[in-house]
Each structure stands twice: as C-alpha cells, then as structure tokens.
Design a protein around this motif. Structure first.
Motif, PDB file in Angstrom:
ATOM      1  N   UNK A   1     -14.023   1.432  -0.366  1.00 42.19           N
ATOM      2  CA  UNK A   1     -13.919   1.609   1.083  1.00 42.19           C
ATOM      3  C   UNK A   1     -12.779   0.768   1.648  1.00 42.19           C
ATOM      4  N   UNK A   2     -12.693  -0.473   1.206  1.00 41.23           N
ATOM      5  CA  UNK A   2     -11.637  -1.365   1.694  1.00 41.23           C
ATOM      6  C   UNK A   2     -10.256  -0.799   1.376  1.00 41.23           C
ATOM      7  N   UNK A   3     -10.110  -0.250   0.178  1.00 42.65           N
ATOM      8  CA  UNK A   3      -8.832   0.321  -0.220  1.00 42.65           C
ATOM      9  C   UNK A   3      -8.449   1.540   0.594  1.00 42.65           C
ATOM     10  N   UNK A   4      -9.433   2.353   0.942  1.00 46.63           N
ATOM     11  CA  UNK A   4      -9.154   3.548   1.745  1.00 46.63           C
ATOM     12  C   UNK A   4      -8.775   3.148   3.169  1.00 46.63           C
ATOM     13  N   UNK A   5      -9.502   2.192   3.737  1.00 49.11           N
ATOM     14  CA  UNK A   5      -9.195   1.715   5.090  1.00 49.11           C
ATOM     15  C   UNK A   5      -7.796   1.107   5.138  1.00 49.11           C
ATOM     16  N   UNK A   6      -7.415   0.375   4.095  1.00 45.37           N
ATOM     17  CA  UNK A   6      -6.075  -0.224   4.041  1.00 45.37           C
ATOM     18  C   UNK A   6      -4.989   0.845   4.108  1.00 45.37           C
ATOM     19  N   UNK A   7      -5.321   2.066   3.705  1.00 47.95           N
ATOM     20  CA  UNK A   7      -4.383   3.182   3.765  1.00 47.95           C
ATOM     21  C   UNK A   7      -4.414   3.900   5.110  1.00 47.95           C
ATOM     22  N   UNK A   8      -5.187   3.363   6.061  1.00 49.23           N
ATOM     23  CA  UNK A   8      -5.324   3.955   7.406  1.00 49.23           C
ATOM     24  C   UNK A   8      -5.912   5.364   7.346  1.00 49.23           C
ATOM     25  N   UNK A   9      -6.851   5.543   6.435  1.00 49.06           N
ATOM     26  CA  UNK A   9      -7.624   6.777   6.374  1.00 49.06           C
ATOM     27  C   UNK A   9      -9.002   6.508   6.987  1.00 49.06           C
ATOM     28  N   UNK A  10      -9.581   7.527   7.605  1.00 52.19           N
ATOM     29  CA  UNK A  10     -10.902   7.390   8.211  1.00 52.19           C
ATOM     30  C   UNK A  10     -11.960   7.667   7.148  1.00 52.19           C
ATOM     31  N   UNK A  11     -12.863   6.708   6.957  1.00 55.34           N
ATOM     32  CA  UNK A  11     -13.862   6.773   5.899  1.00 55.34           C
ATOM     33  C   UNK A  11     -15.238   7.051   6.492  1.00 55.34           C
ATOM     34  N   UNK A  12     -15.894   8.095   6.008  1.00 58.60           N
ATOM     35  CA  UNK A  12     -17.286   8.377   6.335  1.00 58.60           C
ATOM     36  C   UNK A  12     -18.092   8.118   5.064  1.00 58.60           C
TER      37      UNK A  12
END
Length: 387
Positions: free
Chosen positions: A93-104
């Motif tokens: 999750x942290x890695x996806x957020x760092x890419x400025x993607x919205x995580x559900x």
C-alpha cells in the motif's frame, strides 16, 4: 463527497488525456489480487476453492508494484481473498501511494482493527469494507455470524483515526429493496464516505449458483432501491451517475473489460477480473493479444447476466466524457426509476460457455511443483507459509 475533488481531478485528467490521444482501450482501475486465501467462505464467492498449493501463493511486493507500474491505471483496488492476510500488505500500500495512485484496500474487516495502526490516513488511501446489507443479510451472505458487528466496529475505529472508508456491497436475488435502502441509510449514519454497489457475478465455481440475479431482475431491483433515495441522491456512491443509471435499466452499455484489468497469482487474467479464461505474462500481452471481441453480454454465454461495476464502470466513464450533459443531468436530478427501460443486448448470437478453469489450475499446480522440485527444502517451506 464519495469521490474527493483531488481524485476526480487526477482521474479525470488521466481519462481526458487518453480520450484526446484517441486510445480506445486503456485501464481505469487495476484489480490487484495478491492472494486468493481468505478467512471467510462466502456462498457467492468463486475465489476460495483452489487447491491449498495455490491458496498458499502470494504476489511479492516487487510483483505488486511492478503490476502497478506496468498497468499505469490511476486507481488500484486490492482484493483477494483477504488482502490483510498478506504480511507485506502495508509495504504494498505504501508503495502504491508513493506513486500517487488511489488505493482501495478491500477487506472483510475481520483483521482490520488489529492491523489498523500499520496504515496511515492519506487522500490516496481508502478502506473498502465488504458489507452486503444489514446484520442478518450480511452474516448470511458470508456464512458466519458476528461478522457484521466486527466490520461495523472496524469502520468506526477507522473513521475515528481519520481514514476514508467505503463499503462495497454485492446484491443477490434475495435482496429486498426496502431493507437495502434502510441499510444505505444506516451506512450514511455511520459516516462512511462512499458506497460501491453491484449485482453479484455468477462465478462458475461459486458454491451456490441459485442466488445470482439476471439482468431484468437487477434493473428492477435497483429502480426499487434508488426510488427510495431520491434517485440515489440521498446516498454517496463511489461510482459514476451513469453507471447507476445503467443498473436501473436506463442505459444500454457494452462492457469494457480492459478498463479493470486483473493481476493475480496466475498472471494477467483474461479477459477480466471476473472471468478467468486464460492468463497473459505481461500487461502489454493482455491488451494486445486478448480477443476482446469474443467476450461480453451478447457475445459469450458466461457474460449474459453480468452488470458488474468492474465490467461496466469504465463504459459509463467513457459515456460521461462523450456526453457530459447527460451525465450532469443524471447527477443533478437522480436516476430515473420509472418509465420504459433502455433496450437490452440480444443474446441470440452468443457463443456457448467454455469451462477451462480446471486446465488453468492444473497448469499452475505443475508450475508450483516444478519450482519446488528445483528449490532447496528450507526455502520452499518458507515460501509456502501463509502471510
């Protein structure tokens, strides 16, 4: 507001760029399934009956983030199985957020309170809690008493901690419009930020096939529900107004399965998140080598009754870009719940279903066993541990 302004702006800009570039097929949300194992056994689920060797498989942090980069979709929905069983989920999750993607992050919430402090509130992060109705309805759907209360408790704790929280609600043919509307009112009172709602998809491997809705029943059910909520305006849905309009039978859409590509432990799933008819080794291969015209309602028997958001939300978004005034009218006035329905897609020309699931399972098992035969015993035992 179900979808915050930041998300609307960034996703809208992404869609507009694709539209102006003339791209006809592009991903809107990546459906990431890092594992199939779950701590529930829901009667309508087709994801949990794999052999133990497959249920023990996990996508690594690198594989998950690689899929996000490869796909490029602005939204990532992490499903399963139960994602919170994956020991590396906080890092994913942290890695996806760092890419400025919205995580559900989809969860049945049984482990949510215990693991809440492993995550941080962010405008790019949403807990998506599975709730299929009120306490009686939900506990029956998940085949276990007490799950509803634990989910509600987790939702309240998450809201207190400053997280965005949605619920994802799947409706089956025993759904009662009055009870669903009352449930949506309860969800609103909880302070939940948004509702994702969808009719159930008839997974060929689901234990109880008799509970799935056909398209006619789906449309009438959603009309009856939305009628009680001012055409849906009383509730905050995390879906486009035209998708809700489609569910109520007011739009004729063909599905756009490439809008929600799925990456699982098998690979990139063809043709969609719901229907595993083959797997591609890369996202590029999925997009370029899948026979998209062979699938969809009216084309393939397995797709006949599907009206699920993962197949049709992207269709509604494309229509929103093409017909913004129509979308704005529905958003302002609410979904029409009376009058003639839009024509449905004819089924006479659909090809018969092919049942290929067991072959893909056999291929995966052969791959797993082949790896084990060439891997030292200690490493194999470590890799096979759940988590």
């Amino acid at each position: 507001m179900a979808i915050p302004l930041l998300q609307k702006t960034l996703v809208g800009a992404y869609v507009m760029r694709k539209h102006l570039a003339g791209e006809k097929r592009y991903p809107l949300a990546l459906m990431l399934e890092p594992l199939f194992r779950c701590n529930l056994a829901c009667s309508g689920c087709g994801k949990i009956d794999y052999p133990t060797e497959i249920l023990d498989q996990r996508l690594s942090i690198e594989e998950c983030l690689g899929a996000v980069d490869e796909c490029g979709a602005p939204v990532v929905s992490i499903a399963g199985g139960e994602p919170l069983l994956h020991k590396d989920m906080p890092a994913i999750v942290e890695g996806i957020i760092a890419r400025k993607k919205f995580v559900y992050l989809c969860t049945n919430a049984l482990l949510m309170e215990k693991k809440l402090d492993q995550y941080q509130p962010s405008p790019f992060f949403v807990w998506s809690v599975h709730l299929d109705g009120d306490e009686e309805t939900h506990d029956r759907a998940v085949s276990q008493a007490g799950v509803y209360k634990r989910a509600v408790s987790a939702i309240r704790k998450a809201k207190e901690a400053g997280f965005r929280v949605n619920i994802n609600c799947t409706l089956f043919n025993d759904a009662n419009a009055d009870r669903v509307a009352a449930f949506f009112d309860t969800v609103k009172e909880m302070g939940v930020d948004g509702i994702t709602v969808s009719p159930g998809y008839a997974y060929e491997r689901a234990p109880e096939q008799e509970h799935f809705l056909n398209r006619t029943a789906t449309k009438q059910l959603f009309r009856d529900i939305l009628k009680q909520g001012e055409g849906g305006k009383r509730w905050a849905f995390s879906q486009s107004s035209l998708f809700l309009d489609f569910l109520a039978g007011n739009q004729t859409y063909h599905c756009t399965p490439w809008g929600n590509p799925a990456r699982t432990v098998f690979g990139w799933q063809r043709p969609c998140y719901l229907l595993g008819e083959g797997y591609a080794p890369t996202f590029k291969a999925l997009m370029e080598e899948t026979d998209w015209d062979a699938y969809g309602t009216g084309k393939y028997e397995k797709c006949a009754n599907c009206m699920v958001h993962s197949g049709y939300e992207a269709s509604a978004v494309i229509d929103t870009i093409s017909s913004p005034l129509k979308a704005a009218k529905v958003a302002l006035k609410g979904v029409a719940t009376a009058g003639p329905m839009a024509p449905d897609i004819a089924l006479e020309g659909q090809r018969p279903a092919q049942f290929v699931h067991s072959r893909h399972v056999a291929i995966k098992l052969e791959e797993i066993r082949g790896r084990r035969a060439t891997t030292p015993a200690t490493a194999t035992a470590s890799a096979a541990k759940p988590g």
